[in-house]
Motif scaffolding. Structure first.
Motif, PDB file in Angstrom:
ATOM      1  N   LYS A   1       6.359  -1.330 -10.438  1.00  0.00           N
ATOM      2  CA  LYS A   1       7.088  -1.281  -9.432  1.00  0.00           C
ATOM      3  C   LYS A   1       7.380  -2.414  -8.558  1.00  0.00           C
ATOM      4  CE  LYS A   1       6.176   3.293  -9.942  1.00  0.00           C
ATOM      5  NZ  LYS A   1       6.773   3.833 -11.182  1.00  0.00           N
ATOM      6  N   THR A   2       8.515  -2.703  -7.976  1.00  0.00           N
ATOM      7  CA  THR A   2       8.924  -3.564  -6.917  1.00  0.00           C
ATOM      8  C   THR A   2       8.278  -3.148  -5.708  1.00  0.00           C
ATOM      9  OG1 THR A   2      10.730  -4.298  -8.133  1.00  0.00           O
ATOM     10  CG2 THR A   2      10.542  -5.284  -6.195  1.00  0.00           C
ATOM     11  N   HIS A   3       7.146  -3.970  -4.998  1.00  0.00           N
ATOM     12  CA  HIS A   3       6.961  -3.474  -3.655  1.00  0.00           C
ATOM     13  C   HIS A   3       6.274  -4.452  -2.863  1.00  0.00           C
ATOM     14  CE1 HIS A   3       2.703  -4.726  -5.118  1.00  0.00           C
ATOM     15  NE2 HIS A   3       3.142  -4.525  -6.225  1.00  0.00           N
ATOM     16  N   ASP A   4       6.054  -4.210  -1.693  1.00  0.00           N
ATOM     17  CA  ASP A   4       5.625  -5.204  -0.792  1.00  0.00           C
ATOM     18  C   ASP A   4       4.410  -4.468   0.316  1.00  0.00           C
ATOM     19  OD1 ASP A   4       5.288  -7.125   1.208  1.00  0.00           O
ATOM     20  OD2 ASP A   4       6.772  -6.432   2.343  1.00  0.00           O
ATOM     21  N   VAL A   5       3.363  -3.946  -0.546  1.00  0.00           N
ATOM     22  CA  VAL A   5       2.417  -3.035  -0.019  1.00  0.00           C
ATOM     23  C   VAL A   5       1.022  -3.888  -0.391  1.00  0.00           C
ATOM     24  CG1 VAL A   5       3.500  -0.984  -0.106  1.00  0.00           C
ATOM     25  CG2 VAL A   5       2.141  -1.516  -2.185  1.00  0.00           C
ATOM     26  N   ASP A   6       0.119  -3.592   0.574  1.00  0.00           N
ATOM     27  CA  ASP A   6      -1.381  -4.075   0.464  1.00  0.00           C
ATOM     28  C   ASP A   6      -2.002  -2.752  -0.147  1.00  0.00           C
ATOM     29  OD1 ASP A   6      -3.651  -5.119   0.466  1.00  0.00           O
ATOM     30  OD2 ASP A   6      -3.929  -5.184   2.547  1.00  0.00           O
ATOM     31  N   SER A   7      -2.591  -2.831  -1.337  1.00  0.00           N
ATOM     32  CA  SER A   7      -3.208  -1.964  -2.212  1.00  0.00           C
ATOM     33  C   SER A   7      -4.573  -1.720  -1.507  1.00  0.00           C
ATOM     34  CB  SER A   7      -3.513  -2.088  -3.533  1.00  0.00           C
ATOM     35  OG  SER A   7      -4.114  -3.113  -3.769  1.00  0.00           O
TER      36      SER A   7
ATOM     37  N   VAL B   1      -8.930   8.514   0.724  1.00  0.00           N
ATOM     38  CA  VAL B   1     -10.308   8.839   0.387  1.00  0.00           C
ATOM     39  C   VAL B   1     -10.278  10.118   0.012  1.00  0.00           C
ATOM     40  CG1 VAL B   1     -12.631   9.515   1.593  1.00  0.00           C
ATOM     41  CG2 VAL B   1     -11.077   7.298   2.258  1.00  0.00           C
ATOM     42  N   GLY B   2     -10.971  10.345  -1.175  1.00  0.00           N
ATOM     43  CA  GLY B   2     -10.702  11.750  -1.975  1.00  0.00           C
ATOM     44  C   GLY B   2     -10.019  12.071  -2.756  1.00  0.00           C
ATOM     45  N   PHE B   3      -9.042  10.911  -3.147  1.00  0.00           N
ATOM     46  CA  PHE B   3      -8.014  11.085  -4.202  1.00  0.00           C
ATOM     47  C   PHE B   3      -8.633  10.655  -5.519  1.00  0.00           C
ATOM     48  CE2 PHE B   3      -5.245  11.485  -0.819  1.00  0.00           C
ATOM     49  CZ  PHE B   3      -3.920  11.418  -1.108  1.00  0.00           C
ATOM     50  N   SER B   4      -8.116  11.302  -6.564  1.00  0.00           N
ATOM     51  CA  SER B   4      -8.560  11.288  -7.993  1.00  0.00           C
ATOM     52  C   SER B   4      -7.531  10.076  -8.415  1.00  0.00           C
ATOM     53  CB  SER B   4      -8.538  12.461  -8.618  1.00  0.00           C
ATOM     54  OG  SER B   4      -7.332  12.858  -8.976  1.00  0.00           O
ATOM     55  N   GLY B   5      -7.700   9.586  -9.503  1.00  0.00           N
ATOM     56  CA  GLY B   5      -6.882   8.664 -10.268  1.00  0.00           C
ATOM     57  C   GLY B   5      -5.544   9.302 -10.298  1.00  0.00           C
ATOM     58  N   ALA B   6      -5.459  10.583 -11.000  1.00  0.00           N
ATOM     59  CA  ALA B   6      -4.191  11.380 -11.304  1.00  0.00           C
ATOM     60  C   ALA B   6      -3.464  11.633  -9.665  1.00  0.00           C
ATOM     61  CB  ALA B   6      -4.558  12.713 -11.803  1.00  0.00           C
ATOM     62  N   ALA B   7      -4.113  11.957  -8.748  1.00  0.00           N
ATOM     63  CA  ALA B   7      -3.546  11.983  -7.354  1.00  0.00           C
ATOM     64  C   ALA B   7      -3.036  10.680  -7.078  1.00  0.00           C
ATOM     65  CB  ALA B   7      -4.608  12.441  -6.420  1.00  0.00           C
ATOM     66  N   LEU B   8      -3.462   9.573  -7.355  1.00  0.00           N
ATOM     67  CA  LEU B   8      -3.169   8.346  -6.748  1.00  0.00           C
ATOM     68  C   LEU B   8      -1.891   7.999  -7.682  1.00  0.00           C
ATOM     69  CD1 LEU B   8      -6.567   6.235  -6.716  1.00  0.00           C
ATOM     70  CD2 LEU B   8      -4.959   6.996  -4.869  1.00  0.00           C
ATOM     71  N   SER B   9      -1.741   8.243  -8.924  1.00  0.00           N
ATOM     72  CA  SER B   9      -0.610   8.069  -9.733  1.00  0.00           C
ATOM     73  C   SER B   9       0.473   8.781  -9.119  1.00  0.00           C
ATOM     74  CB  SER B   9      -0.903   8.687 -11.377  1.00  0.00           C
ATOM     75  OG  SER B   9       0.383   8.727 -11.892  1.00  0.00           O
ATOM     76  N   SER B  10       0.335  10.297  -8.882  1.00  0.00           N
ATOM     77  CA  SER B  10       1.231  10.861  -8.396  1.00  0.00           C
ATOM     78  C   SER B  10       1.950  10.407  -6.759  1.00  0.00           C
ATOM     79  CB  SER B  10       0.831  12.403  -7.980  1.00  0.00           C
ATOM     80  OG  SER B  10       0.402  13.043  -9.267  1.00  0.00           O
ATOM     81  N   LEU B  11       0.750  10.003  -5.989  1.00  0.00           N
ATOM     82  CA  LEU B  11       1.238   9.407  -4.955  1.00  0.00           C
ATOM     83  C   LEU B  11       2.359   8.121  -4.932  1.00  0.00           C
ATOM     84  CD1 LEU B  11       1.022   9.075  -1.701  1.00  0.00           C
ATOM     85  CD2 LEU B  11      -0.945   7.394  -2.316  1.00  0.00           C
TER      86      LEU B  11
ATOM     87  N   ASN C   1       4.253   7.597  -7.619  1.00  0.00           N
ATOM     88  CA  ASN C   1       5.425   7.724  -7.995  1.00  0.00           C
ATOM     89  C   ASN C   1       6.011   8.664  -6.774  1.00  0.00           C
ATOM     90  OD1 ASN C   1       5.188   7.222 -10.658  1.00  0.00           O
ATOM     91  ND2 ASN C   1       4.101   9.107 -11.309  1.00  0.00           N
ATOM     92  N   GLU C   2       5.543   9.372  -5.826  1.00  0.00           N
ATOM     93  CA  GLU C   2       6.215   9.966  -4.844  1.00  0.00           C
ATOM     94  C   GLU C   2       6.773   8.846  -3.789  1.00  0.00           C
ATOM     95  OE1 GLU C   2       7.282  12.998  -4.027  1.00  0.00           O
ATOM     96  OE2 GLU C   2       6.676  13.602  -6.003  1.00  0.00           O
ATOM     97  N   ALA C   3       6.068   7.744  -3.561  1.00  0.00           N
ATOM     98  CA  ALA C   3       6.161   6.889  -2.702  1.00  0.00           C
ATOM     99  C   ALA C   3       7.739   5.806  -3.328  1.00  0.00           C
ATOM    100  CB  ALA C   3       5.341   5.707  -2.486  1.00  0.00           C
ATOM    101  N   SER C   4       7.754   5.929  -4.581  1.00  0.00           N
ATOM    102  CA  SER C   4       8.750   5.096  -5.326  1.00  0.00           C
ATOM    103  C   SER C   4       9.907   6.147  -5.382  1.00  0.00           C
ATOM    104  CB  SER C   4       8.285   5.012  -6.740  1.00  0.00           C
ATOM    105  OG  SER C   4       7.295   4.139  -6.948  1.00  0.00           O
ATOM    106  N   LEU C   5       9.754   7.337  -5.349  1.00  0.00           N
ATOM    107  CA  LEU C   5      10.897   8.273  -5.207  1.00  0.00           C
ATOM    108  C   LEU C   5      11.464   8.255  -3.554  1.00  0.00           C
ATOM    109  CD1 LEU C   5       9.701  11.199  -7.390  1.00  0.00           C
ATOM    110  CD2 LEU C   5      11.639   9.795  -7.873  1.00  0.00           C
ATOM    111  N   GLN C   6      10.484   8.305  -2.820  1.00  0.00           N
ATOM    112  CA  GLN C   6      10.966   8.101  -1.400  1.00  0.00           C
ATOM    113  C   GLN C   6      11.942   6.948  -1.220  1.00  0.00           C
ATOM    114  OE1 GLN C   6      10.361  10.598   0.837  1.00  0.00           O
ATOM    115  NE2 GLN C   6      11.225   9.360   2.599  1.00  0.00           N
ATOM    116  N   ALA C   7      11.502   5.749  -1.511  1.00  0.00           N
ATOM    117  CA  ALA C   7      11.865   4.442  -1.362  1.00  0.00           C
ATOM    118  C   ALA C   7      13.443   4.584  -2.019  1.00  0.00           C
ATOM    119  CB  ALA C   7      11.345   3.133  -2.091  1.00  0.00           C
ATOM    120  N   LEU C   8      13.552   5.394  -3.160  1.00  0.00           N
ATOM    121  CA  LEU C   8      14.866   5.499  -4.001  1.00  0.00           C
ATOM    122  C   LEU C   8      15.743   6.391  -2.967  1.00  0.00           C
ATOM    123  CD1 LEU C   8      16.326   4.845  -6.616  1.00  0.00           C
ATOM    124  CD2 LEU C   8      15.268   6.732  -7.511  1.00  0.00           C
TER     125      LEU C   8
END
Length: 73
Positions: free
Chosen positions: A23-29, A37-47, A49-56
């Motif tokens: 992704k082309t991004h300007d964020v501090d991971s 806190v409390g997110f799994s790897g799968a939840a982070l993947s979804s997050l 993707n959702e942020a990318s869709l929000q930007a789009l």
């Protein structure tokens, strides 16, 4: 059954970095890792993707922290 613990902050940051590679991004991971806190790897993947869709949806060419904030709150 095998139980796997949730990732800590460093692990979340590394996972987020992997998902942001394509992704082309300007964020501090690290900032995103602090907010997930409390997110799994799968939840982070979804997050990511959702942020990318929000930007789009907003017509932006890069993903920013504000796109993640919308998905988290």
């Amino acid at each position: 059954r095998v139980f796997v613990s949730l990732p800590d902050i460093k692990e979340r940051q590394e996972i987020i970095n992997v998902y942001l590679l394509s992704k082309t991004h300007d964020v501090d991971s690290n900032e995103i890792a602090k907010m997930t806190v409390g997110f799994s790897g799968a939840a982070l993947s979804s997050l990511v993707n959702e942020a990318s869709l929000q930007a789009l949806r907003k017509g932006k060419k890069i993903v920013e922290l504000s796109d993640f904030s919308v998905c988290l709150f």
